[in-house]
Scaffold this motif. Sequence first.
Motif, PDB file in Angstrom:
ATOM      1  N   GLY A 179       0.756  -1.193  -0.069  1.00 40.97           N
ATOM      2  CA  GLY A 179       0.056   0.077  -0.062  1.00 40.97           C
ATOM      3  C   GLY A 179       0.761   1.261   0.031  1.00 40.97           C
ATOM      4  N   GLU A 180       0.149   2.483  -0.228  1.00 36.76           N
ATOM      5  CA  GLU A 180       0.782   3.686  -0.135  1.00 36.76           C
ATOM      6  C   GLU A 180       0.222   4.667   0.779  1.00 36.76           C
ATOM      7  OE1 GLU A 180       2.755   4.698  -3.011  1.00 36.76           O
ATOM      8  OE2 GLU A 180       2.706   2.663  -3.650  1.00 36.76           O
ATOM      9  N   GLY A 181       0.911   5.686   1.155  1.00 37.49           N
ATOM     10  CA  GLY A 181       0.613   6.649   2.199  1.00 37.49           C
ATOM     11  C   GLY A 181      -0.064   6.526   3.481  1.00 37.49           C
ATOM     12  N   GLU A 182      -1.236   6.649   3.762  1.00 35.55           N
ATOM     13  CA  GLU A 182      -1.904   6.435   4.954  1.00 35.55           C
ATOM     14  C   GLU A 182      -2.049   4.938   5.171  1.00 35.55           C
ATOM     15  OE1 GLU A 182      -4.096   8.718   7.432  1.00 35.55           O
ATOM     16  OE2 GLU A 182      -1.994   9.381   6.990  1.00 35.55           O
ATOM     17  N   ALA A 183      -2.317   4.265   4.144  1.00 33.07           N
ATOM     18  CA  ALA A 183      -2.934   2.755   3.907  1.00 33.07           C
ATOM     19  C   ALA A 183      -1.512   1.880   3.912  1.00 33.07           C
ATOM     20  CB  ALA A 183      -3.650   2.454   2.698  1.00 33.07           C
ATOM     21  N   ARG A 184      -0.511   2.583   3.999  1.00 34.57           N
ATOM     22  CA  ARG A 184       0.825   1.616   3.876  1.00 34.57           C
ATOM     23  C   ARG A 184       1.093   0.729   5.316  1.00 34.57           C
ATOM     24  NH1 ARG A 184       6.021   2.325   1.318  1.00 34.57           N
ATOM     25  NH2 ARG A 184       7.703   1.863   2.616  1.00 34.57           N
ATOM     26  N   VAL A 185       1.397  -0.656   4.963  1.00 38.48           N
ATOM     27  CA  VAL A 185       1.591  -1.640   5.910  1.00 38.48           C
ATOM     28  C   VAL A 185       3.111  -2.162   5.981  1.00 38.48           C
ATOM     29  CG1 VAL A 185      -0.522  -2.113   7.183  1.00 38.48           C
ATOM     30  CG2 VAL A 185      -0.106  -3.110   5.054  1.00 38.48           C
ATOM     31  N   HIS A 186       3.999  -2.112   6.876  1.00 36.15           N
ATOM     32  CA  HIS A 186       5.292  -2.537   6.803  1.00 36.15           C
ATOM     33  C   HIS A 186       5.058  -3.935   7.481  1.00 36.15           C
ATOM     34  CE1 HIS A 186       9.653  -1.498   7.661  1.00 36.15           C
ATOM     35  NE2 HIS A 186       9.411  -2.468   6.953  1.00 36.15           N
ATOM     36  N   VAL A 187       5.272  -4.961   6.529  1.00 39.42           N
ATOM     37  CA  VAL A 187       4.793  -6.279   6.826  1.00 39.42           C
ATOM     38  C   VAL A 187       6.150  -7.254   7.328  1.00 39.42           C
ATOM     39  CG1 VAL A 187       3.769  -8.485   5.704  1.00 39.42           C
ATOM     40  CG2 VAL A 187       2.543  -6.193   5.451  1.00 39.42           C
ATOM     41  N   LEU A 188       7.068  -7.059   6.538  1.00 39.71           N
ATOM     42  CA  LEU A 188       8.436  -7.646   6.878  1.00 39.71           C
ATOM     43  C   LEU A 188       9.318  -6.704   6.859  1.00 39.71           C
ATOM     44  CD1 LEU A 188       8.776 -10.411   4.033  1.00 39.71           C
ATOM     45  CD2 LEU A 188       7.439 -10.682   6.196  1.00 39.71           C
TER      46      LEU A 188
END
Length: 248
Positions: free
Chosen positions: A23-32
């Motif tokens: 995802g991008e911006g606000e929706a960005r999730v850092h998964v690994l």
Amino acid sequence: MNPAPLSSPTAGIVARGLDKCFGEGEARVHVLKGADFTARLGEMMFLVGPSGCGKTTLLSIIAGTLAADAGELTVFGQDLRKLGGDGLAGFRAQRVGFVFQQFNLIPTITVAENVSVPLLITGHAPRVAEERARRMLARVGLADRADSRPGKLSGGQQQRVAIARALVHEPTLLLCDEPTAALDRDNGQQVMRLMREVARDAGRCVVIVTHDNRTYGYADRMAEMEDGRILRVLEDPAAIRAHHGATA
Ligand SMILES: Nc1ncnc2c1ncn2[C@@H]1O[C@H](COP(=O)(O)OP(=O)(O)O)[C@@H](O)[C@H]1O
Ligand SMILES: [Mg+2]
């Protein structure tokens, strides 16, 4: 953990510092978040951790179906980032077998036809593919179900079909994402025994993502994942049983 050198012949998979965001911006999730992971030839490597911690994401990167944003990854000494699109597609088709939680069989064709698919994709003639599919089905104890539709089989039988499909083209890497989650205990044990046989016999690298502690007794090593990182690797089956109360 003791990371194997990148060039070690026994290192089936060596991943270092893998990073992945969606995802991008606000929706960005850092998964690994800098995940390190190794798996050796001939072993059953388990990857465990709570739902959402990044297990499927890590498995998909190893399978070459998803690209990491950063980090190093070699599979059998091959740097996956250096393969182009075609090289990666070839790597996946020839070297990787994938088993999913929900089997993912095609309901409208027979069991033998389902198992033939990876061979057809890699350019084998239909007659050859069918013959090899039937031999593989015999190995998983399903010779007599080859002409049935998948829907006629029990969950355990369907998962064995999925394993036959994942193995029929003799991949060196078998990746399994919660393969026993939809199975009862007996079927789950049967599936795990089959995986172990595959790992030992052919010197394949088998990675099993699971949180089914009934299967932990089959692990040679176990990586514990949390919030995008591998926190700890248990190197010894006895330690795995002690920590996780394996019942197998
Ligand atoms: N394609 C995607 N787009 C956005 N978010 C994703 C995507 N795939 C996974 N995620 C998110 O990444 C996190 C880890 O997912 P996943 O790797 O499936 O975890 P696990 O397999 O350990 O349950 C979850 O929060 C999930 O919602
Ligand atoms: Mg998952």
